[in-house]
Design a protein around this motif. Structure first.
Motif, mmCIF file in Angstrom:
data_model
loop_
_atom_site.group_PDB
_atom_site.id
_atom_site.type_symbol
_atom_site.label_atom_id
_atom_site.label_comp_id
_atom_site.label_asym_id
_atom_site.label_seq_id
_atom_site.Cartn_x
_atom_site.Cartn_y
_atom_site.Cartn_z
ATOM 1 N N VAL A 27 38.511 73.652 90.440
ATOM 2 C CA VAL A 27 37.080 74.000 90.474
ATOM 3 C C VAL A 27 36.238 72.730 90.325
ATOM 4 O O VAL A 27 35.299 72.474 91.082
ATOM 5 C CB VAL A 27 36.741 75.009 89.348
ATOM 6 C CG1 VAL A 27 35.235 75.189 89.214
ATOM 7 C CG2 VAL A 27 37.416 76.348 89.610
ATOM 8 N N VAL A 28 36.621 71.936 89.343
ATOM 9 C CA VAL A 28 35.893 70.694 89.066
ATOM 10 C C VAL A 28 35.965 69.747 90.268
ATOM 11 O O VAL A 28 34.974 69.122 90.657
ATOM 12 C CB VAL A 28 36.506 70.055 87.787
ATOM 13 C CG1 VAL A 28 36.251 68.583 87.744
ATOM 14 C CG2 VAL A 28 35.966 70.727 86.546
ATOM 15 N N GLY A 29 37.153 69.671 90.884
ATOM 16 C CA GLY A 29 37.337 68.804 92.038
ATOM 17 C C GLY A 29 36.464 69.244 93.199
ATOM 18 O O GLY A 29 35.860 68.410 93.888
ATOM 19 N N LYS A 51 38.822 66.600 78.664
ATOM 20 C CA LYS A 51 39.522 65.785 79.668
ATOM 21 C C LYS A 51 39.263 66.272 81.086
ATOM 22 O O LYS A 51 38.930 65.479 81.958
ATOM 23 C CB LYS A 51 41.039 65.794 79.419
ATOM 24 C CG LYS A 51 41.478 65.058 78.181
ATOM 25 C CD LYS A 51 42.991 65.087 78.022
ATOM 26 C CE LYS A 51 43.542 66.494 77.818
ATOM 27 N NZ LYS A 51 43.005 67.193 76.651
ATOM 28 N N THR A 52 39.462 67.580 81.294
ATOM 29 C CA THR A 52 39.338 68.107 82.654
ATOM 30 C C THR A 52 37.910 67.924 83.159
ATOM 31 O O THR A 52 37.685 67.513 84.302
ATOM 32 C CB THR A 52 39.752 69.589 82.678
ATOM 33 O OG1 THR A 52 41.054 69.680 82.105
ATOM 34 C CG2 THR A 52 39.775 70.135 84.084
ATOM 35 N N THR A 53 36.958 68.199 82.289
ATOM 36 C CA THR A 53 35.557 68.010 82.658
ATOM 37 C C THR A 53 35.308 66.542 82.992
ATOM 38 O O THR A 53 34.670 66.211 83.986
ATOM 39 C CB THR A 53 34.645 68.437 81.487
ATOM 40 O OG1 THR A 53 35.070 69.711 81.018
ATOM 41 C CG2 THR A 53 33.196 68.513 81.909
ATOM 42 N N LEU A 54 35.854 65.677 82.168
ATOM 43 C CA LEU A 54 35.686 64.239 82.399
ATOM 44 C C LEU A 54 36.305 63.815 83.724
ATOM 45 O O LEU A 54 35.732 62.988 84.442
ATOM 46 C CB LEU A 54 36.314 63.425 81.258
ATOM 47 C CG LEU A 54 36.300 61.925 81.532
ATOM 48 C CD1 LEU A 54 34.896 61.370 81.391
ATOM 49 C CD2 LEU A 54 37.276 61.188 80.649
ATOM 50 N N ASN A 84 43.802 75.401 87.801
ATOM 51 C CA ASN A 84 42.678 76.080 88.427
ATOM 52 C C ASN A 84 41.344 75.420 88.041
ATOM 53 O O ASN A 84 40.481 75.166 88.872
ATOM 54 C CB ASN A 84 42.707 77.542 87.953
ATOM 55 C CG ASN A 84 41.822 78.399 88.795
ATOM 56 O OD1 ASN A 84 41.284 77.922 89.795
ATOM 57 N ND2 ASN A 84 41.637 79.644 88.380
ATOM 58 N N GLN A 85 41.227 75.123 86.768
ATOM 59 C CA GLN A 85 39.991 74.494 86.260
ATOM 60 C C GLN A 85 39.755 73.134 86.926
ATOM 61 O O GLN A 85 38.639 72.809 87.324
ATOM 62 C CB GLN A 85 40.100 74.330 84.747
ATOM 63 C CG GLN A 85 38.780 73.978 84.065
ATOM 64 C CD GLN A 85 39.009 73.519 82.629
ATOM 65 O OE1 GLN A 85 40.046 73.782 82.032
ATOM 66 N NE2 GLN A 85 38.026 72.825 82.081
ATOM 67 N N VAL A 99 42.190 67.473 95.061
ATOM 68 C CA VAL A 99 42.981 67.670 93.847
ATOM 69 C C VAL A 99 44.448 67.793 94.232
ATOM 70 O O VAL A 99 44.809 68.575 95.122
ATOM 71 C CB VAL A 99 42.530 68.944 93.094
ATOM 72 C CG1 VAL A 99 43.435 69.195 91.890
ATOM 73 C CG2 VAL A 99 41.081 68.823 92.655
ATOM 74 N N TYR A 100 45.288 67.003 93.595
ATOM 75 C CA TYR A 100 46.724 67.096 93.838
ATOM 76 C C TYR A 100 47.326 67.959 92.741
ATOM 77 O O TYR A 100 47.246 67.635 91.554
ATOM 78 C CB TYR A 100 47.352 65.702 93.814
ATOM 79 C CG TYR A 100 48.803 65.712 94.203
ATOM 80 C CD1 TYR A 100 49.184 65.676 95.541
ATOM 81 C CD2 TYR A 100 49.789 65.793 93.229
ATOM 82 C CE1 TYR A 100 50.522 65.708 95.901
ATOM 83 C CE2 TYR A 100 51.134 65.823 93.584
ATOM 84 C CZ TYR A 100 51.486 65.783 94.926
ATOM 85 O OH TYR A 100 52.809 65.822 95.278
ATOM 86 N N ALA A 101 47.931 69.086 93.143
ATOM 87 C CA ALA A 101 48.490 70.002 92.150
ATOM 88 C C ALA A 101 49.811 70.534 92.669
ATOM 89 O O ALA A 101 50.044 70.564 93.880
ATOM 90 C CB ALA A 101 47.517 71.152 91.913
ATOM 91 N N PRO A 102 50.715 70.947 91.776
ATOM 92 C CA PRO A 102 51.978 71.526 92.239
ATOM 93 C C PRO A 102 51.701 72.802 93.022
ATOM 94 O O PRO A 102 50.797 73.561 92.687
ATOM 95 C CB PRO A 102 52.727 71.822 90.943
ATOM 96 C CG PRO A 102 51.685 71.841 89.881
ATOM 97 C CD PRO A 102 50.593 70.924 90.324
#
Ligand code: GDP
Length: 445
Positions: A149-151, A113-116, A145-146, A158-161
């Motif tokens: 990196v991908v973003g 999923k994350t890679t996708l 984190n992963q 990347v929207y993250a908490p």
């Protein structure tokens, strides 16, 4: 992927060659062998049953052209049924009428999923979109984190908490991300969600919570094509648990048997939208059922080739080439010259050749080919007489010397071209053979 299945099918078709017509017994025997081949490739039983049922019905019926021989008829039916199983036409992503379009990714842990998420973001960005990636997988410690990196690799926000902000609720994060996307003019939001190693009620409840919070336009189920028979149960669980609108097959570059790929469309009733074929963000493409079916039949990516050729060949040349390809006719140096000229209009020659059946393995050699080389090839062929071009067998030592002088190359260059041509000729024969014509030999991989 699919190597064993391709080999098996190719063997089954070979047995049909030379038969004048298909008897009831031929159809039964062939259907039985294809059934076994599919089961051994891990295709789900209900899918195999339906496939074989349609195959038999069509082989008995008059739905295939009388112009084809039995082997060709069966190949045609199997090809079309494979396309059917894989979903028929390629489907494009659904976009929201009012941006942002929300794409939610679901699937087991490790499915890809994350890679996708990164691949999709990169792909959409290249088409002019402004995607936002959302880290709603707060389960795995490293997941955020992963995704970051991908973003970064994809050049996408990347929207993250915020760490330490006490925001550990993926549903809240997903919800806020939509507001963020609106404020920052992001037209596509890709929400990465948490998976587990197996189906799990808590995971499913979380996915449902995220779904309800973001009201997605697409819920994409990501499935690792390497998993065998488990694929069906997993796909069904996600279909029933979250509801999915599309599927992405990941790890199609692996050497597994490929049953998941062939089952998932029928099991979920939803189309396969994309295929992931490696760990890099570029290893990703729109899924084309027809091309995949051709690949399974071992026809290489002839369709892609023909599609691209259409842009460059005029219809006369195209007809001639198709007739040669399908008709197993003698392929001459004259054709070679003509095709070379047409193919050179299409862009880098090594790209084109690598799409032809059997050429994929020769990437390294192909990389050496440059346009100067092809200038030389053209000069050599142009120094031949018309008879030499159609019957290269007559090109003896003194003719070779004359041709070399005429084109300003060494005799060794002439020899090399003639050897290469002989190989190309063999390949054309094999391609004719793939269609079940006389003189068929098993295609080399
Ligand atoms: P997630 O848990 O569903 O987010 O899965 P990840 O995106 O973290 O992928 C799990 C592993 O599979 C990682 O090591 C990826 O690099 C790898 N992976 C993902 N997609 C592909 C693919 O198409 N081919 C290959 N060979 N590896 C892949």
């Amino acid at each position: 992927m699919f190597d064993t299945l391709s080999d098996r099918l190719s063997g089954i078709f070979t047995k049909l060659r030379g038969k004048g017509r298909l008897t009831e017994a031929d159809i039964d025997a062939t259907a039985r062998e294809i059934r076994l081949a599919l089961l051994e490739a891990d295709v789900a039983l209900p899918v195999v049953k339906a496939f074989i049922h349609r195959l038999k019905e069509r082989a008995r019926g008059s739905s295939v052209s009388q112009a084809l021989n039995p082997a060709q008829q069966v190949i045609k039916i199997v090809h079309e049924e494979l396309i059917h199983v894989l979903g028929g036409e390629a489907r494009r992503l659904n976009f929201a009428k009012q941006p942002p379009t929300v794409i939610m990714l679901a699937g087991l842990q490790g499915a890809g999923k994350t890679t996708l998420a990164g691949k999709l973001a990169r792909w959409l960005k290249a088409q002019g979109s402004q995607p936002l990636l959302v880290a709603a997988d707060l389960q795995r410690p490293n997941a955020v984190n992963q995704l970051q990196v991908v973003g970064q690799r994809a050049g996408v926000e990347v929207y993250a908490p915020e760490p330490g902000n006490g925001v550990g609720d993926p549903i809240a994060v997903a919800k806020e991300s939509i507001e963020h996307a609106r404020r920052h003019m992001r037209d596509i939001v890709i929400v990465d969600t948490a998976g587990r190693l197996g189906i799990d009620a808590e995971m499913m409840a979380q996915a449902v919570g995220i779904r309800d919070a973001v009201d997605p336009d697409e819920i994409i189920f990501v499935i690792d094509a390497m998993v065998g028979q488990d694929a069906v149960a997993t796909a069904e669980a996600f279909r029933d648990g979250v509801g999915i609108t599309g599927v992405v097959l990941s790890k199609l570059d692996g050497d597994a048997r490929g049953g998941a790929a062939l089952s998932v469309r029928e099991v979920t009733g939803q189309p396969i939208l994309f295929a992931s074929t490696g760990e890099k963000l570029e290893d990703f493409d729109v899924f084309h059922p027809d091309r995949m079916a051709s690949r399974i039949l071992g026809m290489g990516d002839v369709l892609t080739l023909i599609e691209q050729a259409e842009a460059a060949f005029d219809s006369d040349q195209k007809e001639k080439m198709t007739a040669k390809l399908l008709g197993g006719e003698q392929f001459t140096l004259e054709d070679f010259l003509e095709q070379l000229a047409a193919v050179r209009k299409m862009g880098p020659i090594s790209n084109m050749l690598s799409m032809m059946p059997g050429m994929g393995q020769m990437k390294d050699q192909l990389a050496e080919l440059d346009d100067k080389h092809f200038d030389r090839v053209e000069a050599i062929i142009r120094s031949m007489t018309p008879t030499e071009r159609t019957t290269p067998k007559i090109i003896n030592g003194s003719r070779r010397a004359r041709i070399a002088r005429g084109s300003g190359v060494t005799v060794m260059d002439v020899n090399q071209l003639l050897n290469r041509f002989e190989n190309a000729q063999k390949m054309m024969k094999q391609m004719g053979g793939m269609m079940g014509l006389p003189g068929r030999r098993k295609a080399t991989k």
